[in-house]
Design an enzyme around this catalytic site. Structure first.
Site, short mmCIF file in Angstrom:
data_model
loop_
_atom_site.label_atom_id
_atom_site.label_comp_id
_atom_site.label_asym_id
_atom_site.label_seq_id
_atom_site.Cartn_x
_atom_site.Cartn_y
_atom_site.Cartn_z
CD GLU A 1 -41.98 3.83 -44.91
OE1 GLU A 1 -42.94 3.16 -44.52
OE2 GLU A 1 -40.80 3.51 -44.66
CE1 TYR B 1 -39.22 2.59 -48.39
CE2 TYR B 1 -41.35 3.24 -49.27
CZ TYR B 1 -40.60 2.54 -48.34
OH TYR B 1 -41.22 1.80 -47.36
CG ASP C 1 -35.43 2.13 -47.18
OD1 ASP C 1 -34.86 1.03 -47.43
OD2 ASP C 1 -36.26 2.25 -46.29
CG ASN D 1 -36.95 -1.69 -48.43
OD1 ASN D 1 -36.90 -1.98 -47.24
ND2 ASN D 1 -37.72 -0.71 -48.88
#
Length: 152
Positions: free
Chosen positions: A35, A105, A146, A148
């Site tokens: 990000e 990501y 990441d 998520n």
């Protein structure tokens, strides 16, 4: 032993001072960043190189973006999941010595049933297939970032 870290910075420019301080204190060998929220032309590569890191990045204005910092030279392998047409900058794979480091990501998917959720599932399916091919050919892989992912 090599130290590897990951950090969702939620804007590399907004967190550059914090990242620089942490790099000076922790001094990890490899850092995967997610990000970054910055186009490639605006990525602070010179500032990070001044801290002793080789820098690879794949950015996007205002959203997404991934980067890999390494004390040793790294060779870019991929900035996309092969065969998955996706303009979003969510993947960066690089070889550091004899190890393939894959920085991800993963899309958050919003809510079940939404277009974003369908995109996330398709993205994860493509990632799973790619990682299976990597595992068949790469002796050393680090997959991080990441993700998520929530159980519900």
């Amino acid at each position: 032993m090599v130290s590897i870290a990951t950090w969702n910075v939620n804007s590399i420019r907004a967190r550059l001072a914090h990242l620089s301080t942490w790099l000076g204190e922790a001094a990890p060998d490899v850092v995967a960043i997610q990000e970054t929220k910055v186009q490639d032309a605006d990525f602070p590569k010179d500032e990070l190189a001044a801290l002793g890191y080789h820098v690879l990045f794949s950015g996007q204005k205002s959203y997404n973006g991934v980067a890999l910092l390494s004390k040793r030279p790294a060779t870019l392998v991929a900035t996309d999941i092969p065969g998955f047409d996706d303009p979003q900058r969510r993947v960066l794979a690089a070889r550091v010595d004899d190890c393939l480091v894959v920085d991800l990501y993963v899309p958050n998917g919003s809510e079940v049933g939404s277009e974003k959720y369908a995109y996330k599932l398709a993205w994860l399916d493509a990632l799973t297939a790619w990682v299976a091919t990597l595992m068949a050919s790469e002796p050393r892989i680090v997959l991080l970032g990441d993700f998520n992912i929530a159980p519900d």
